[in-house]
Structure formats: C-alpha cells, structure tokens
Design a protein around this motif. Structure first.
Motif, PDB file in Angstrom:
ATOM      1  N   ALA A  35     -12.873  17.146  -8.916  1.00 36.67           N
ATOM      2  CA  ALA A  35     -13.551  15.910  -9.338  1.00 36.67           C
ATOM      3  C   ALA A  35     -13.059  15.465 -10.719  1.00 36.67           C
ATOM      4  O   ALA A  35     -12.828  14.273 -10.949  1.00 36.67           O
ATOM      5  CB  ALA A  35     -15.063  16.104  -9.335  1.00 36.67           C
ATOM      6  N   VAL A  36     -12.891  16.418 -11.640  1.00 36.36           N
ATOM      7  CA  VAL A  36     -12.388  16.083 -12.976  1.00 36.36           C
ATOM      8  C   VAL A  36     -10.979  15.498 -12.873  1.00 36.36           C
ATOM      9  O   VAL A  36     -10.676  14.470 -13.481  1.00 36.36           O
ATOM     10  CB  VAL A  36     -12.378  17.335 -13.890  1.00 36.36           C
ATOM     11  CG1 VAL A  36     -11.597  17.083 -15.171  1.00 36.36           C
ATOM     12  CG2 VAL A  36     -13.801  17.777 -14.193  1.00 36.36           C
ATOM     13  N   LEU A  37     -10.142  16.135 -12.086  1.00 36.96           N
ATOM     14  CA  LEU A  37      -8.762  15.663 -11.956  1.00 36.96           C
ATOM     15  C   LEU A  37      -8.700  14.294 -11.279  1.00 36.96           C
ATOM     16  O   LEU A  37      -7.827  13.486 -11.595  1.00 36.96           O
ATOM     17  CB  LEU A  37      -7.922  16.695 -11.205  1.00 36.96           C
ATOM     18  CG  LEU A  37      -7.818  18.072 -11.883  1.00 36.96           C
ATOM     19  CD1 LEU A  37      -7.009  19.026 -11.016  1.00 36.96           C
ATOM     20  CD2 LEU A  37      -7.263  17.964 -13.283  1.00 36.96           C
ATOM     21  N   ALA A  38      -9.634  14.026 -10.391  1.00 42.38           N
ATOM     22  CA  ALA A  38      -9.701  12.693  -9.780  1.00 42.38           C
ATOM     23  C   ALA A  38     -10.053  11.648 -10.834  1.00 42.38           C
ATOM     24  O   ALA A  38      -9.482  10.556 -10.858  1.00 42.38           O
ATOM     25  CB  ALA A  38     -10.723  12.684  -8.646  1.00 42.38           C
ATOM     26  N   GLU A  39     -10.983  11.997 -11.732  1.00 46.02           N
ATOM     27  CA  GLU A  39     -11.315  11.083 -12.834  1.00 46.02           C
ATOM     28  C   GLU A  39     -10.108  10.843 -13.735  1.00 46.02           C
ATOM     29  O   GLU A  39      -9.954   9.764 -14.296  1.00 46.02           O
ATOM     30  CB  GLU A  39     -12.459  11.657 -13.675  1.00 46.02           C
ATOM     31  CG  GLU A  39     -13.797  11.634 -13.000  1.00 46.02           C
ATOM     32  CD  GLU A  39     -14.865  12.307 -13.852  1.00 46.02           C
ATOM     33  OE1 GLU A  39     -14.649  12.498 -15.066  1.00 46.02           O
ATOM     34  OE2 GLU A  39     -15.915  12.657 -13.281  1.00 46.02           O
ATOM     35  N   TRP A  40      -9.275  11.859 -13.885  1.00 53.62           N
ATOM     36  CA  TRP A  40      -8.080  11.741 -14.714  1.00 53.62           C
ATOM     37  C   TRP A  40      -6.945  11.046 -13.963  1.00 53.62           C
ATOM     38  O   TRP A  40      -5.862  10.867 -14.492  1.00 53.62           O
ATOM     39  CB  TRP A  40      -7.634  13.113 -15.199  1.00 53.62           C
ATOM     40  CG  TRP A  40      -8.528  13.703 -16.247  1.00 53.62           C
ATOM     41  CD1 TRP A  40      -9.593  13.103 -16.859  1.00 53.62           C
ATOM     42  CD2 TRP A  40      -8.435  15.002 -16.805  1.00 53.62           C
ATOM     43  NE1 TRP A  40     -10.164  13.953 -17.766  1.00 53.62           N
ATOM     44  CE2 TRP A  40      -9.469  15.136 -17.756  1.00 53.62           C
ATOM     45  CE3 TRP A  40      -7.585  16.079 -16.594  1.00 53.62           C
ATOM     46  CZ2 TRP A  40      -9.669  16.294 -18.492  1.00 53.62           C
ATOM     47  CZ3 TRP A  40      -7.790  17.245 -17.328  1.00 53.62           C
ATOM     48  CH2 TRP A  40      -8.810  17.332 -18.273  1.00 53.62           C
TER      49      TRP A  40
END
Length: 141
Positions: A35-40
C-alpha cells in the motif's frame, strides 16, 4: 513477526514498522508495504522486487536472529538514480537450537542473499547499538 506491525511511522520519504515473530506477520507487513509503495507510485515490477527483498531480509531476521526486529524503507540516491533502500534491523545472530546436522533441507534454504543480490544494485550489513541492519538498494527508475 506480529499479525499487525506494532508501529508505523510515516513521512513522504520514510516508512518503518516493528516486526515480531508470530506466524502470518510477514504477509501483513507485505500488504502494508504494498500500500505504501502504491502511494509512492512505483512501477509494479519494482514493487514486486521490493516485496521479495523485504520477504528475504525479514525472514532471515526472524529465522536466524534475536529480536527485536524492525523494517524501514526510504528513498535514497545511488549514483544519481532514485532508489529505494530496504533495511531490516535485528538483535544479531540467535543461538542455534537445532541438533548438529539439523533436518533442514538445504534445497529449501540458503538462497535469500542471492536473491537480494540479484534484485538490488547494492546491499550490505552494518552494526551499531541498535543491532545488525541488513540493507539493500533497489533502483526505481
């Protein structure tokens, strides 16, 4: 590793969470990091590589090291290229409790650092008062 990371620090360029040694915790960490990497806004193939490196480094910490353990991902620069650094810190090597010549099938273990090496532009280990930190840099662009 716990079923939920115990803490999650968030900034635009750093994410960290504590790891525990409970079954199923790695899958929870992977979902949160995804999820964090998707935000990035990382490319899907980079996300998969980062998640695989996280899996290898966290598994090594849980299987071979003393706690506590923690994961941190952050942006860095490698030779002018944007990269993501994955860091797993643990308390250092655990005392082995397996009998000599243990029952572990060598075909099922021992490839983790080879995978990390293949997917990262560079990787290593540093030691300090916090323990041992295994890290890997993956180019993102």
């Amino acid at each position: 590793m716990a079923s939920e990371p115990e803490t999650m620090s968030q900034r635009a360029d750093v994410h960290a969470c504590a790891l525990s040694y409970r079954p199923g915790a790695l899958s929870v960490v992977r979902r949160r990091v995804r999820a964090v990497l998707a935000e990035w806004d990382l490319r899907p193939e980079v996300v998969e590589d980062v998640l695989l490196v996280i899996s290898e480094l966290t598994t090594n910490a849980v299987v071979h090291a003393e706690g506590p353990a923690g994961l941190r991902i952050r942006w860095t620069d490698v030779d002018g290229r944007s990269a993501l650094r994955v860091e797993v810190t643990d308390g250092g090597p655990a005392v082995r409790t397996d009998p000599p010549g243990g029952s572990t099938d060598p075909d099922e273990h021992g490839r983790g650092l080879g995978i990390v090496s293949a997917l990262s532009i560079r990787h290593g280990v540093r030691t300090d008062r916090a323990g041992f930190t295994h890290w890997a840099d993956l180019v993102t662009a």
